[in-house]
Enzyme design. Structure first.
Site, short mmCIF file in Angstrom:
data_model
loop_
_atom_site.label_atom_id
_atom_site.label_comp_id
_atom_site.label_asym_id
_atom_site.label_seq_id
_atom_site.Cartn_x
_atom_site.Cartn_y
_atom_site.Cartn_z
N HIS A 97 20.01 67.26 68.22
CA HIS A 97 20.82 66.05 68.02
C HIS A 97 21.25 65.48 69.37
CE1 HIS A 97 23.87 63.71 65.47
NE2 HIS A 97 24.03 63.30 66.73
N HIS A 100 21.36 61.46 71.71
CA HIS A 100 21.18 60.00 71.70
C HIS A 100 20.56 59.60 73.04
CE1 HIS A 100 23.72 59.15 68.06
NE2 HIS A 100 24.12 60.39 68.36
N GLN A 135 23.82 52.73 63.78
CA GLN A 135 25.12 52.92 64.47
C GLN A 135 26.23 52.07 63.86
OE1 GLN A 135 25.81 54.47 68.15
NE2 GLN A 135 27.68 54.47 66.91
N HIS A 188 24.70 61.22 60.29
CA HIS A 188 26.02 61.40 60.90
C HIS A 188 27.01 61.34 59.74
CE1 HIS A 188 24.05 60.48 64.69
NE2 HIS A 188 25.17 60.61 65.35
N GLU A 194 32.11 62.19 60.53
CA GLU A 194 32.46 62.49 61.92
C GLU A 194 33.83 61.89 62.21
OE1 GLU A 194 29.84 60.92 64.91
OE2 GLU A 194 30.71 62.14 66.50
N ASP A 200 24.45 66.17 71.62
CA ASP A 200 24.89 64.83 71.20
C ASP A 200 24.77 63.79 72.32
OD1 ASP A 200 25.69 63.00 69.33
OD2 ASP A 200 27.77 63.64 69.22
N TRP A 223 30.67 58.02 75.58
CA TRP A 223 31.48 58.90 74.72
C TRP A 223 31.71 60.27 75.34
CZ3 TRP A 223 27.62 55.64 72.95
CH2 TRP A 223 28.07 54.58 72.14
FE FE2 Z 1 25.44 61.69 67.27
#
Ligand code: FE2
Length: 422
Positions: free
Chosen positions: A60, A62, A155, A213, A216, A312, A318
């Site tokens: 996982h 991005h 997203q 997702h 979360e 992630d 983030w």
């Molecule tokens: Fe994610």
């Protein structure tokens, strides 16, 4: 390269010699004794009694957002919400070449730590789907280093984003390997549920994997996992469905969880926890006591469900840190989840190898067995426990029988002086 001698395999007491032909494992032979280094020959590698495992897995990440932190502005609060604001600024600057360059650089960081299988989520809430097209090209261009699975990731939502359903369908038609979702982010509970029905139907119709997702958030009322699990059970798709994050489960009460786990076991889906990202982003509305913001990793594991760890983010709005090393994530995850007990330490690598491979449905393309690809990783330690304790590294990565990466460890030397106790 055609063999490794003196390899320590997990779960075996004696050392082994591994051989391969045309990139396929052709022999796994127990050794009666340690062989001399010369026995490896000019075409072989001496593992020196260290662990040889199948490749590490990153299930996982991005890649389309990686390596963008601070461009143009840093996330000063560190929160999820400022991250979304900072990403909106950076997203306006994204080009096809920019996406591909960053993705390739990040893949090299992953490969430098023995990772050969990667699942990346790619944002498809973008008219034209230029980023997805760029990442599909990266999937082909990077295949000497990694096998890349691409998830069509909405997203900004499927139901609450204009044209969301059409973009998801188009992404699958273009060649996405898996269908994603973000039900807790949709505007209403009903939209979240509708998005799950839509994405499961889309995946089943086109024979794609699913990775959502899911929940979360720290909100204990975010309960989309039960819907995803039930749809998975009804369709019999457990081996092909993954719930990522499920951090709200850390805030559910035990009575609800006892009912939920029954459905989860019946569904047999996989779970991915991203411990460094979640402990950083969750718990932000708490004062003290402060929640850890992770899903129930040990409880899922003890219930017989498949759970693994993932990174992630690497240096994005983030999460500002990360270097591609999944063993760092494993270390953090075991700490945060109270999993430093003896038994868990003996099998710690399961959470970044076999379990992750199962979540990615790699099947017989993964693992040390006759007839499987000679994809092998040499570690600097002799056991899972020692790798963690010493913060060890990958010393070599072999892909389809060819060495793609070697690492030489730094040497420690002491200054001359009075000797202390031995
Ligand atoms: Fe994610």
């Amino acid at each position: 390269m055609n063999q490794i001698i003196n390899a320590r395999l997990r779960g075996h007491a004696c050392l082994h010699t591994l051989r391969w032909t045309d990139g396929i494992i052709s022999a796994i032979e127990p050794q009666a004794d340690t062989l001399s280094a010369a026995a490896a020959g000019s075409e072989g590698l001496d593992a020196g009694g260290k662990l040889v495992i199948p490749p590490l897995v990153e299930p996982h990440i991005h890649l389309d957002a990686a390596l963008t932190a601070g461009e143009p502005h840093w996330n000063r609060s560190g929160t999820l919400f400022e991250g979304i604001e900072r990403w909106a600024e950076r997203k306006a600057l994204v080009t096809r070449e920019d996406t591909k360059t960053r993705a390739h650089r990040t893949i090299r960081m992953l490969a430098a730590h023995g990772i050969q299988h990667v699942r990346t989520h790619v944002d498809v809430t973008e008219p034209g789907l230029g980023t997805l097209q760029a990442m599909l090209e990266v999937r082909d261009e990077a295949r000497d280093l990694v096998d890349l699975q691409i998830v069509a990731f909405p997203q900004e939502g499927i139901e609450s984003f204009a044209g969301g359903r059409a973009l998801m369908s188009e992404a699958v038609a273009m060649g996405a390997d898996a269908v994603g979702g973000i039900p807790h982010f949709e505007n209403t509970r009903e939209q979240g549920v509708a998005s799950l029905h839509f994405l499961m139907e889309l995946a089943e119709r086109h024979d794609r994997l699913v990775d959502v997702h899911c929940d979360e958030t720290d909100d204990p009322q975010s309960r989309f996992l039960e819907v995803l699990a039930e749809l998975t059970r009804v369709r019999g798709m457990g081996a092909r469905v993954t719930a990522s994050h499920t951090t709200a489960m850390g805030s559910y009460d035990n009575a609800y969880c006892s009912k939920l786990f029954r459905v989860l076991r019946q569904a047999g889906l996989s779970f991915i926890s991203c411990p460094t990202e979640s402990i950083h982003l969750q718990g932000r509305f708490d004062s003290y006591p402060k929640r850890r913001g992770l899903t129930r990793v040990p409880e899922l594991d003890r219930a017989g469900l498949n759970v693994c760890f993932a990174q992630d983010s690497i240096v994005d709005p983030w999460y500002p840190l990360g270097n591609g090393n999944i063993v760092r994530i494993l270390d953090a995850g075991l700490h945060i989840c109270h999993m430093l007990g003896y038994e868990d330490l003996q099998r710690a690598l399961d959470f970044v190898t076999d379990h992750s491979a199962r979540a990615m449905a790699l099947g017989e393309g993964y693992g040390i067995a006759l007839g499987r690809p000679a994809n092998l990783v040499l570690l600097s330690a002799t056991s899972d426990y020692e790798l963690l304790r010493t913060q060890g590294h990958v010393l070599a990565s072999i892909r389809h029988g060819k060495v793609i990466m070697r690492r030489t460890m730094g040497e420690l030397s002491w200054a001359e002086g009075p000797a202390g106790p031995a």
